[in-house]
Design an enzyme around this catalytic site. Sequence first.
Site, PDB file in Angstrom:
ATOM      1  N   THR A  13     -46.473 -18.444 -25.476  1.00 28.39           N
ATOM      2  CA  THR A  13     -46.564 -18.551 -26.923  1.00 28.39           C
ATOM      3  C   THR A  13     -46.727 -20.008 -27.264  1.00 28.39           C
ATOM      4  OG1 THR A  13     -45.575 -17.804 -28.979  1.00 28.39           O
ATOM      5  CG2 THR A  13     -44.115 -18.899 -27.439  1.00 28.39           C
ATOM      6  N   GLY A 168     -54.598 -22.049 -30.400  1.00 29.48           N
ATOM      7  CA  GLY A 168     -55.108 -20.697 -30.175  1.00 29.48           C
ATOM      8  C   GLY A 168     -56.559 -20.669 -29.738  1.00 29.48           C
ATOM      9  N   CYS A 171     -55.803 -22.294 -25.723  1.00 26.59           N
ATOM     10  CA  CYS A 171     -54.860 -21.648 -24.801  1.00 26.59           C
ATOM     11  C   CYS A 171     -55.049 -20.131 -24.834  1.00 26.59           C
ATOM     12  CB  CYS A 171     -53.430 -22.003 -25.203  1.00 26.59           C
ATOM     13  SG  CYS A 171     -52.168 -21.170 -24.222  1.00 26.59           S
ATOM     14  N   THR A 174     -52.229 -17.962 -26.473  1.00 28.85           N
ATOM     15  CA  THR A 174     -51.904 -18.236 -27.870  1.00 28.85           C
ATOM     16  C   THR A 174     -53.010 -17.667 -28.745  1.00 28.85           C
ATOM     17  OG1 THR A 174     -50.805 -20.299 -27.226  1.00 28.85           O
ATOM     18  CG2 THR A 174     -51.443 -20.091 -29.543  1.00 28.85           C
TER      19      THR A 174
END
EC number: 3.4.25.2
Length: 183
Positions: A13, A168, A171, A174
């Site tokens: 996360t 996001g 990664c 994410t």
Amino acid sequence: MDPSQNPNIVHATTIISVRRGGHVAVAGDGQVTLGHTVMKGNARKVRRLGREGQVLAGFAGAAADAFTLFELFEAKLDKHGQLTRAAVELAKDWRTERRLGKLEALLAVADKETSLIISGTGDVIEPEDGIIAIGSGGAYALSAARALLAHTELDAKTIATEAINIAGDICIYTNRNVVVEEL
């Protein structure tokens, strides 16, 4: 542990906390990954804690472990009424209680004055620049937030949201489903 090393652990996360103009914002993405599979895209990893919601908290790591830590931290917060004291007391317990030593999670916590990381080893860390970034996309979000703080007049909430969105995009663990809370 690198998320790719154990495909049976729910992981990954990105959480960020940003301070600007007397405000603090904590944001997190919504993706939950098991192995190499996205299990959920709209998890809520950022919450308000305390009797009046005066502390913001986000977690990275194993979800069940993080919920346990949220509960324990909130109990310490209710007992001591002050963020730093609650974090230190939780860290003491984390280091001494056998069941807590095996929890695989990090907490990012913030109130109007203080931002802290409570680590999986029981450390309490206050960032020098007021920015916290944890999780698999943490380095990307941290870089984005620092650049936005240095070169824009955006508020804390917008910077936190954009930092998660940038992470996001980079990664794979994410996503851009951002939950943000602000004090």
